[in-house]
Design a protein around this motif. Structure first.
Motif, PDB file in Angstrom:
ATOM      1  N   ALA A 117      -9.341   0.568   1.906  1.00 14.83           N
ATOM      2  CA  ALA A 117      -9.234   0.661   2.976  1.00 14.83           C
ATOM      3  C   ALA A 117      -8.779  -0.565   3.987  1.00 14.83           C
ATOM      4  CB  ALA A 117     -10.488   2.216   3.342  1.00 14.83           C
ATOM      5  N   GLU A 118      -9.308  -1.702   3.304  1.00 12.11           N
ATOM      6  CA  GLU A 118      -9.588  -3.182   3.651  1.00 12.11           C
ATOM      7  C   GLU A 118      -7.767  -3.115   3.120  1.00 12.11           C
ATOM      8  OE1 GLU A 118     -11.483  -5.887   1.842  1.00 12.11           O
ATOM      9  OE2 GLU A 118     -14.019  -4.512   2.534  1.00 12.11           O
ATOM     10  N   GLU A 119      -7.436  -2.795   1.765  1.00  9.40           N
ATOM     11  CA  GLU A 119      -5.846  -2.403   1.408  1.00  9.40           C
ATOM     12  C   GLU A 119      -5.167  -2.804   2.725  1.00  9.40           C
ATOM     13  OE1 GLU A 119      -5.781  -3.397  -3.399  1.00  9.40           O
ATOM     14  OE2 GLU A 119      -4.488  -1.843  -1.793  1.00  9.40           O
ATOM     15  N   LEU A 120      -5.354  -1.386   2.353  1.00  7.25           N
ATOM     16  CA  LEU A 120      -4.168  -0.606   3.675  1.00  7.25           C
ATOM     17  C   LEU A 120      -4.546  -1.714   4.921  1.00  7.25           C
ATOM     18  CD1 LEU A 120      -5.158   2.556   2.743  1.00  7.25           C
ATOM     19  CD2 LEU A 120      -3.494   1.751   2.013  1.00  7.25           C
ATOM     20  N   ARG A 121      -5.647  -2.111   5.646  1.00  9.41           N
ATOM     21  CA  ARG A 121      -5.428  -2.404   7.598  1.00  9.41           C
ATOM     22  C   ARG A 121      -4.712  -4.226   7.233  1.00  9.41           C
ATOM     23  NH1 ARG A 121     -11.204   0.381   7.217  1.00  9.41           N
ATOM     24  NH2 ARG A 121     -10.469   1.893   9.353  1.00  9.41           N
ATOM     25  N   GLU A 122      -4.922  -4.151   6.011  1.00  7.91           N
ATOM     26  CA  GLU A 122      -4.292  -5.459   5.735  1.00  7.91           C
ATOM     27  C   GLU A 122      -3.046  -5.632   5.412  1.00  7.91           C
ATOM     28  OE1 GLU A 122      -6.508  -7.863   2.736  1.00  7.91           O
ATOM     29  OE2 GLU A 122      -8.310  -7.445   4.247  1.00  7.91           O
ATOM     30  N   HIS A 123      -2.309  -4.945   5.969  1.00  8.31           N
ATOM     31  CA  HIS A 123      -0.825  -4.701   4.426  1.00  8.31           C
ATOM     32  C   HIS A 123      -0.157  -4.510   5.931  1.00  8.31           C
ATOM     33  CE1 HIS A 123       2.561  -2.766   3.614  1.00  8.31           C
ATOM     34  NE2 HIS A 123       1.830  -2.808   1.741  1.00  8.31           N
ATOM     35  N   GLY A 124       0.382  -5.224   6.452  1.00  8.26           N
ATOM     36  CA  GLY A 124       1.536  -4.940   8.080  1.00  8.26           C
ATOM     37  C   GLY A 124       1.762  -4.174   8.029  1.00  8.26           C
ATOM     38  N   ASP A 125       2.435  -3.013   6.982  1.00  5.69           N
ATOM     39  CA  ASP A 125       3.313  -2.266   7.335  1.00  5.69           C
ATOM     40  C   ASP A 125       2.040  -0.351   7.598  1.00  5.69           C
ATOM     41  OD1 ASP A 125       5.668  -2.886   8.743  1.00  5.69           O
ATOM     42  OD2 ASP A 125       6.364  -3.012   7.049  1.00  5.69           O
ATOM     43  N   VAL A 126       1.203  -0.933   7.576  1.00  2.68           N
ATOM     44  CA  VAL A 126      -0.045   0.323   7.531  1.00  2.68           C
ATOM     45  C   VAL A 126      -0.649   0.437   9.297  1.00  2.68           C
ATOM     46  CG1 VAL A 126      -1.452   1.277   6.442  1.00  2.68           C
ATOM     47  CG2 VAL A 126       0.651  -0.064   4.613  1.00  2.68           C
ATOM     48  N   GLN A 127      -0.558   1.618   9.225  1.00  4.79           N
ATOM     49  CA  GLN A 127      -1.797   1.786  10.321  1.00  4.79           C
ATOM     50  C   GLN A 127      -2.774   2.689  10.554  1.00  4.79           C
ATOM     51  OE1 GLN A 127      -0.001   2.347  14.353  1.00  4.79           O
ATOM     52  NE2 GLN A 127      -1.988   2.102  15.543  1.00  4.79           N
ATOM     53  N   VAL A 128      -4.059   2.385  10.174  1.00  5.97           N
ATOM     54  CA  VAL A 128      -5.627   3.450  10.225  1.00  5.97           C
ATOM     55  C   VAL A 128      -5.924   3.628  11.080  1.00  5.97           C
ATOM     56  CG1 VAL A 128      -7.022   3.583   8.621  1.00  5.97           C
ATOM     57  CG2 VAL A 128      -5.179   1.474   7.510  1.00  5.97           C
ATOM     58  N   LEU A 129      -5.504   5.057  11.478  1.00  3.50           N
ATOM     59  CA  LEU A 129      -6.457   5.407  12.663  1.00  3.50           C
ATOM     60  C   LEU A 129      -7.351   6.013  12.474  1.00  3.50           C
ATOM     61  CD1 LEU A 129      -3.386   6.892  14.209  1.00  3.50           C
ATOM     62  CD2 LEU A 129      -4.980   4.975  15.096  1.00  3.50           C
ATOM     63  N   THR A 130      -9.214   5.928  12.466  1.00  4.55           N
ATOM     64  CA  THR A 130      -9.881   7.058  12.241  1.00  4.55           C
ATOM     65  C   THR A 130     -10.394   7.809  13.236  1.00  4.55           C
ATOM     66  OG1 THR A 130     -11.370   4.489  11.963  1.00  4.55           O
ATOM     67  CG2 THR A 130     -10.894   5.672  10.209  1.00  4.55           C
ATOM     68  N   ARG A 131     -11.431   8.708  13.167  1.00  3.15           N
ATOM     69  CA  ARG A 131     -11.355   9.184  14.883  1.00  3.15           C
ATOM     70  C   ARG A 131     -10.609   9.738  15.267  1.00  3.15           C
ATOM     71  NH1 ARG A 131     -15.850   4.758  14.608  1.00  3.15           N
ATOM     72  NH2 ARG A 131     -18.114   5.416  14.983  1.00  3.15           N
ATOM     73  N   THR A 132      -9.584  10.387  14.431  1.00  2.17           N
ATOM     74  CA  THR A 132      -8.399  10.564  14.865  1.00  2.17           C
ATOM     75  C   THR A 132      -7.993  12.192  13.899  1.00  2.17           C
ATOM     76  OG1 THR A 132      -7.831   8.390  15.766  1.00  2.17           O
ATOM     77  CG2 THR A 132      -6.148  10.176  15.407  1.00  2.17           C
ATOM     78  N   THR A 133      -7.635  13.185  15.062  1.00  2.00           N
ATOM     79  CA  THR A 133      -7.723  14.222  14.229  1.00  2.00           C
ATOM     80  C   THR A 133      -6.504  14.863  14.953  1.00  2.00           C
ATOM     81  OG1 THR A 133      -9.632  14.498  14.989  1.00  2.00           O
ATOM     82  CG2 THR A 133      -8.072  16.730  14.535  1.00  2.00           C
ATOM     83  N   VAL A 134      -5.659  14.574  13.345  1.00  2.00           N
ATOM     84  CA  VAL A 134      -4.254  15.618  14.089  1.00  2.00           C
ATOM     85  C   VAL A 134      -4.531  17.228  14.048  1.00  2.00           C
ATOM     86  CG1 VAL A 134      -2.075  15.715  12.287  1.00  2.00           C
ATOM     87  CG2 VAL A 134      -3.027  13.841  11.869  1.00  2.00           C
ATOM     88  N   THR A 135      -4.137  17.779  15.229  1.00  2.00           N
ATOM     89  CA  THR A 135      -4.249  18.811  15.813  1.00  2.00           C
ATOM     90  C   THR A 135      -3.340  19.115  15.716  1.00  2.00           C
ATOM     91  OG1 THR A 135      -3.432  17.449  18.099  1.00  2.00           O
ATOM     92  CG2 THR A 135      -5.613  17.627  17.768  1.00  2.00           C
TER      93      THR A 135
END
Lengths: 95, 950, 404
Positions: B170-188
């Motif tokens: 998760a840290e790797e992804l969050r530090e990656h410039g082109d990655v957006q991490v969304l939690t508490r988020t439901t693809v509905t």
């Protein structure tokens, strides 16, 4: 929200467009040559296929171009009318 | 991970200890509570059944913060002071006490190359692999943290704690410039052409006092993804047996999660009931968390080598092992409110008990019937599913898959953790490179070695005690009733029983319910299928869907440049399309009252007809039609001949639809040989422009014409009345304003109040009128200059209502009043405008049989016989004064006003055969009353047209 | 196992299709089932099959928002829909089947002076046609539907409403099953999973259908296939002025009862009711484009939900639980097409757009009569295909009575 390929603006969201229904319907060369039934056909009868449909869209909130795309009315898959791109209607000249 | 429970929440008014990481469900379980609320019809206690978004039964009403009805207790994150209330299967809505605490709900948009739905092991691996290719990646998970099921059980990856791996990735992804991490988020939902909707909950987990004011409560994401990786995991499946909804019964994975991640073992003595190896692993985890495993009931007779090893281990730990058995019933003979024992029996291949039942005491029944891949988003884009007996589950049918959507991990039946990681990486990589579908991982191995088991029955099973959807109190008896009614389609059974229509929409119970139906029908799940799952995947508050489209933002408000002046004068407004127009300007009367509309309009009418009035007409649509072929083009569009219009002249024109019905009307001004200014009605400006462009582009592209909307470029002020000439003379000293110097239907470019303007001598009232057009940014200034210039004549601003009275007195129609889409140009009394010298759009239609009928409704005016009653607009015309239904109607009233100028109220109406009925007496019917009226010619005021030149 | 206490009766048999029927009805939706029932009950024609390509009543009948009303402007519409409403009022008794028919009243809100004028026009026409209709002021609206936001501050404030007290809702599945059961008992064969793939003709007469379960002969064939009618008639070269569009609707979770009327608004495009179970049911206009996918676009839902929350602030916290789409076939004048075709023995019932549910018994009644007598039922006379030649449209757009 469909993504509609405008020939000038590229793929844009459906909300920017107005739907124009069946494409390639031409205003009769001389409406007065048509009887009421044939004129009624021109006014009201439209293809309504379950499948591939050549239809017109109008980029109302954009470049205001009318153009034609081919869309599948079940899957909504859009293929260009002519290879390469969706075509603005203005390329089809009706005398 | 919950460790310390150092604050309290309130559940049904009772304080319950809770801590960081607790949900309402985990806090309650830690507090020894097993159920919350009751079912909607049978009042059965609702067990806390699942964990997170998986398979919740108990729903609560959140009372603190903004409040929310019907939220699964397993997803409500706690904070100090959280208040919730249990429900009887129905939520409650109430109006907020004030708007002060009304939270904001935002919408936001995002584009990405790869959207990974689900932050479990496969999803994380997919996101990382995609990100490594420099693709723009989004990874979305509905839980508070990434990790998926790894958050709920002790697992190891590459020799270390799985949670460490999750944190690291998760840290790797969050530090990656082109990655957006969304939690508490439901693809509905997944819609067309790569559009997905996701609900992000930003503040619901925070104590209201700690929420920054800038922060919207929810964000609804509109994501446009080139490729979608569904790493949505699986849902653990319940089993159908008598008393399977009794508090104390719980999904095995949920029991492990509470025990392990929340330090809240949901029982002390457990019976684990499963049909695959992972149930045995769950038993081991429970035992490690200190739960005494009384019995492991494994439906399989052949657990395979891995299963056998696990069973052996559990047996050595002291658990009773019952292979080829199933729980047939839960027991609570003392009515304690939770399970105290289960009955267990050997079963056959169909889940029927084949032998003695034995009773095993316990306070926890951890159930795992199998795993259903979460494929709702897959099927929403017409991804198929197929039933795989080896998996005892529906798996994605990837051979007929949409090219832009792919599954990975448990969502495609890959149960092994290492395999899921490898598969996630492969699928994420392929998606990022948009490689074609053949690059698919090999079929998932059913490594958990499941057995098909849905329904467990004995000869004395009480079918009303076997729940197939506890959210809707649907039982085995209900299923049987549907089948006894000879219903066979799963959709019919669903509708008969209401299975799958509760708050969880069949996500946890749906496959079980379908399989039970299949079993009773002696058919396979494959043949029966499952009911179609529909969006949204999780409920979305209506306020969140509405977002900012509330209040004045519901629809844009268009205002004229003079709007502020109207406001300051206390004008009353009306909505005309998106425009807000002044309807009248009430004044204080001598006795300190505010005029009502009738009084204000009488005054405005009188002043205008007797001296001079002024109207803000800026909303009139204006289109510049330019080009060498503009005259020809307008001839084809308008019923009138526009090519013969001389430069500097105006002509009223009518536009018909192709069906010959009146579409719009307005004035055409010829500015130059190749240049017209076309005006339209306020409400139809956009549609008229579109109409012109459609004909020009699609039928007559060879015509050299360009249409430009210029409505907002101009402010328009109509100066109306016999003294308007003096007013204009003062504003435009250089202009010859005499009747001969500036003739009716003439146009002048001139300087008005010091700014360049265009003045038209058109009249919509019958009075001498100058319609002043100036660039809109001068609108307010010129308006005030007109007021000043008119002050000696007591110039009176008037609104749309007076405009209507004045135009109706002259028999001028308004599109939308006198027309309704079925009024032809001739019906409207505009036959004179129809050119006989050319064709135009719609002309052919006028020759059709129905349009030639003599008894079509035609425009007339009506005068009440008593000279006093204002007939209601919308009154119907009948020929008899005392009607008994059904009464034939011969027409209706389209406009109706009192008229100071005529000394009587009057109406415009459409009347069958109206042109031939002048002088006839009819009755206007309105809400039970009839008013006698006289039919007349539609022009009532100044028929000779003597006033137009002042 | 213990048997349930009362064994329910069978809803309908599952017969194999026979070789030949007097009448075949294509489409086992509400209209097709009602047609079959009235063919048997009113005309004694029982050698009838209703064919459906999927499960019975699984098309628009399973997807609509179940509003029933008859307050239409034009004479032909008023006649047809009021006939239907009168049938609704006795339907549970006639079919001996509960349908949760609830005459809870329907309000049509007016938000502009134009709406007011057209609403009043319609109320007056309704009253003269003998249809119950009232005009309500905002204060009166608050008494009938207290949850409606009648604040003048609304973007489009509520200026009044038409009100039909006899209007209401019914449980769509039960309506279909009631007709199916009654028709079945009169001998009608209801055949599911039997798609019509073509027609058998003899000269200019239709004499049967080709199906996925083999050819079936028929004396007469009635098409009642909603969104798919023009797909069928294309095979005979009959052109219809129909366009099939997605139409979406949605429900909330179960909520305690708070809203016991139906509120519709054509200006802000939404209608809201709360059904017996407690779900809010919301619907709106069609998606703009032609589509057979039973899926619409989210922004259409978004707009209707925004409108619902504006009109009913109390529902802001409720949830969008489930949404779905149907396929509606819309005609140029938003009125149905009922009657004969260029082929003898072939009859049409289509073009109901968004409004077919409320007409179910009436549509079935007139279609059965039209088929039985080979001429348009008097209530259907205005709805023939020829109106698109003469121009005598039955336009319901004008009075904004078109939607639902």
């Amino acid at each position: 929200m469909l993504l509609i390929p405008c020939p000038w603006c590229g793929p844009r969201e459906e909300a920017e467009f107005r739907y124009g229904g069946q494409a390639h319907l031409s205003y009769p060369d001389d409406p007065w040559q048509l009887d009421d039934a044939a004129w009624g056909d021109y006014l009201y009868m439209r293809a309504n296929p379950e499948g591939e449909f050549a239809e017109r869209w109008f980029h109302a909130h954009g470049c205001r171009t009318w153009f034609t795309v081919r869309r599948h009315t079940v899957t909504n898959a859009i293929t260009p009318e002519t290879p390469g791109a969706s075509s603005p209607v203005r390329t089809e000249v009706h005398p | 991970m919950t460790r310390d429970r150092n604050y309290t929440i309130t559940v049904d008014g009772r304080p319950v200890p809770a801590g960081q990481g607790d949900t309402v469900a985990s806090a309650l379980i830690a507090d020894g509570v097993r159920s919350l609320g009751f079912s909607p019809y049978l009042n059965r206690p609702h067990a806390i059944w699942g964990i997170g978004s998986g398979g919740a039964c108990a729903h609560v009403q959140v009372e603190s913060g903004p409040g929310e009805p019907m939220v699964p207790a397993t997803t409500v994150e706690t904070y100090p002071g959280l208040r919730v209330r249990s429900l009887h299967g129905r939520g409650e809505v109430s109006l907020p006490e004030s708007d002060d605490g009304e939270p904001r709900h935002d919408h936001t948009w995002a584009h990405c190359d790869v959207l990974v739905v689900g932050g479990g092991p496969a999803g994380l691996a997919a996101a990382r692999a995609a990100a490594d290719t420099r693709a723009r990646v989004m990874i979305v998970d509905d839980a508070p943290d990434l990790g998926g099921h790894l958050r709920h059980a002790p697992r190891r990856i590459h020799g270390r704690s799985a949670l460490d791996w999750v944190r690291h990735t998760a840290e790797e992804l969050r530090e990656h410039g082109d990655v957006q991490v969304l939690t508490r988020t439901t693809v509905t939902g997944q819609y067309h052409h790569g559009e997905l909707i996701a609900l992000e909950r930003r503040t619901d987990h925070r104590a209201p006092a700690t929420i920054p004011t800038h922060m919207a409560r929810h964000r609804l994401w509109h994501i446009r993804a080139r490729q979608v990786v569904l790493a949505t995991g699986s849902m653990e499946r319940p089993l159908a047996f008598a008393g399977n909804d009794r508090p104390g019964v719980m999904l095995a994975g949920a029991a492990v999660g509470y025990a392990w991640a929340h330090s809240a073992p949901p029982g002390e003595r457990a019976v684990v009931m499963g049909a695959h190896n992972e149930a045995l692993v769950a038993a081991r985890h429970l035992a490690e968390a200190g739960v005494d495993i009384s019995a492991v009931v494994d439906a399989r007779t052949d657990p395979g080598p891995a299963g056998a090893a696990l069973l052996d281990e559990l047996w050595r730990g002291g658990a009773q092992i019952l292979q080829g058995h199933a729980v047939t019933e839960t027991r609570d003979p003392e009515a304690s409110g939770a399970v105290t024992a289960v009955r267990v029996a050997p079963i056959d291949g169909s889940g029927r008990a084949r032998g003695e039942e034995t009773e095993v005491p316990c306070d926890l029944v951890a159930v795992s019937g199998g795993f259903d891949p979460c494929l709702a988003l897959w099927t929403q884009v017409d991804g198929g599913t197929r039933y795989d007996p080896a998996h005892a589950a529906f798996l994605p049918e990837e051979s007929a898959a949409p090219a832009t959507v792919r599954c990975a991990g448990a969502a495609r039946g890959t149960r092994d953790l290492d395999a899921a990681l490898a598969e996630g990486a492969a699928v994420g990589h392929a998606a990022a490179e948009q490689r074609a579908i053949p690059t698919r991982p090999t079929p998932a191995e059913p490594v958990h070695h499941p057995r098909e088991l849905w329904l467990v029955t004995t000869p004395h099973t009480v079918e009303t005690e076997v729940l197939v959807d506890p959210h809707r109190d649907a039982t085995l008896a209900d299923v049987r009733a549907a089948l006894d009614a000879n219903l066979r389609s799963i959709e019919h059974v669903k509708r008969h029983t209401t299975i799958g229509t509760g708050p969880e929409q069949g996500r946890a119970w749906g496959v079980l319910a379908s399989a039970v139906v299949g079993q009773l029908l002696d058919t396979t799940p494959e043949q029966l299928g499952t009911p179609r799952r529909r969006a949204p995947l999780a409920p979305i508050p209506l306020a969140t869907v509405a977002g900012r489209d509330r209040g004045d933002f519901f629809d844009p408000i268009r205002r004229t440049p003079m709007h502020q002046w109207h406001l300051e004068q206390g004008a009353v407004f009306e909505d005309i399309g998106q425009w807000r127009r002044a309807r009248y300007y009430p004044r204080w009367t001598a006795d300190g009252q505010v005029e009502d509309m009738a009084a204000a309009v009488r005054r405005e009418c009188r002043s205008t007809r007797e001296s001079v009035g002024m109207l803000d007409a800026s909303t009139l649509g204006k289109i510049l039609v330019e080009g060498a072929d503009a005259p020809e083009f307008l001839d084809r569009i308008y019923a009138n001949m526009m090519s013969t219009l001389r430069i500097g002249k105006c002509r009223y024109g009518v536009i018909c639809g192709a069906d010959g019905m009146v579409r719009d009307d307005g004035v055409c001004v010829r500015l130059a040989e190749d240049r017209y200014l076309v005006t339209t009605t306020s409400g139809n400006a956009d549609s008229t422009l579109a109409w012109l462009e459609e004909w020009q582009q699609t039928e007559w592209p060879q015509l050299r014409v360009q249409c430009t909307p210029v409505t907002e470029h101009w402010a328009t002020i109509s100066v109306v009345g016999p003294r308007s000439r003096e007013v204009l003379g003062r504003l435009a000293p250089g202009l010859d304003v005499t009747a001969t110097g500036f003739e009716f239907m003439g146009m002048r470019n001139t300087e008005i109040a010091g700014v360049p303007g265009l003045v038209l001598r058109v009249s919509f009232s019958g009075e001498l009128t100058y319609e002043i057009n100036v660039p809109s940014w001068y609108g307010l200034g010129v308006w005030e200059a007109v007021l000043e210039a008119g002050a000696p004549y007591d110039i009176t601003p008037y609104g749309t209502e007076t405009m209507h009275v004045l135009r109706a007195e002259k028999g001028f129609i308004v599109v939308g009043h006198e027309t309704d889409g079925q009024v032809s140009v001739q019906d409207a009394g505009l036959g004179w405008a129809v050119s006989t010298r050319k064709d135009f759009v719609g002309k052919r239609s006028l020759a059709r049989a129905d349009l030639a009928r003599d008894d079509r409704e035609q425009l007339v005016a009506l005068v009440p016989a008593d000279g006093a009653t204002v007939v209601a607009e919308g009154a119907q015309l009948i020929t008899h004064p005392a009607p008994e239904p059904p009464v034939p109607m011969v027409g209706h009233v389209t406009s109706s006003y009192d008229s100071p100028a005529l000394g009587t109220p009057f109406s415009l109406a459409l009347l069958s055969g109206g042109r031939g009925r002048h002088g006839e007496r009819l009755y206007a019917y309105h809400l039970g009353q009839t008013v006698p009226v006289q039919v007349t010619d539609p022009v009532l005021y100044d028929r000779e047209g003597t006033r137009r030149d002042g | 196992m213990t048997a349930p206490e009362t064994a329910p009766d069978i809803l309908w048999r599952r017969p194999e299709p026979r070789d030949s029927y007097d009448v075949i009805v294509v489409g086992a939706g509400g209209h097709g089932l009602a047609c079959a029932y009235y063919l048997a009950a009113n005309h004694g024609i029982t050698n009838v099959a209703v064919l459906d390509k999927g499960w019975l009543a699984g098309g628009n009948m399973a997807r609509n928002t179940t509003i029933i009303r008859s307050n239409y402007l034009r004479g032909p519409s008023a006649g047809l829909y009021e006939h239907a409403l009168k049938l609704w009022e006795g339907l549970e008794d006639e079919l001996d089947y509960p349908m949760l028919f609830s005459q809870r009243g329907v309000l049509n809100l007016a938000h502009t002076t134009h709406n007011v004028r057209e609403g009043i026009r319609r109320v007056n026409a309704n009253q003269l046609n003998g249809i119950d209709a009232e005009w309500l002021t905002p204060e009166e609206i608050s008494k009938v539907a207290p949850l409606v936001n009648t604040s003048p501050e609304l973007r489009y404030p509520v200026l009044g409403a038409t009100y039909q007290p006899r209007a209401g809702i019914a449980k769509h599945d039960y309506v279909a099953w009631g007709f199916a059961r009654a028709a079945d008992r009169l001998g009608v064969d209801l055949i599911e999973d039997c798609a019509v793939t073509g027609f058998r003709t003899s000269g200019d007469r239709v004499v049967g259908v080709e199906t996925t379960r083999g050819p079936i002969s028929a004396g007469r064939v009635a098409l009642s296939a909603a969104g798919h009618t023009s797909v069928l008639t294309d095979q005979l070269g009959i052109r219809l002025p129909l366009q099939s569009h997605p139409l979406q609707a949605l429900v909330s979770e179960l909520l305690e009862q708070v809203h016991d009327t139906v509120v519709m608004s054509n200006t802000v495009h939404v209608y809201v009711s709360q059904v017996h179970k407690g779900e809010l049911v919301l619907g709106a206009g069609i998606d703009a484009y032609n589509g057979y996918g039973q899926r619409g676009s989210f922004h259409v839902l978004q707009h209707q939900i925004a409108a619902a929350v504006e009109l009913f602030p109390i529902f802001a916290r409720a949830h969008l639980l489930r949404s779905w789409g149907g396929i509606v076939d819309v005609s140029p004048d938003a009125s149905p097409i009922i009657g004969l075709t260029p082929y003898a023995g072939l009859y049409l019932n289509c073009g109901w757009g968004t409004g077919g549910f409320k007409a179910t018994p009436g549509a079935g009644w007139v279609l059965a009569d039209t088929v039985a007598n080979d001429r348009p039922h008097p209530l259907a006379a205005a709805y023939g295909l020829d109106r698109f030649t003469t121009g005598a449209l039955v336009d319901e757009h004008g009075a904004a009575a078109v939607a639902h």
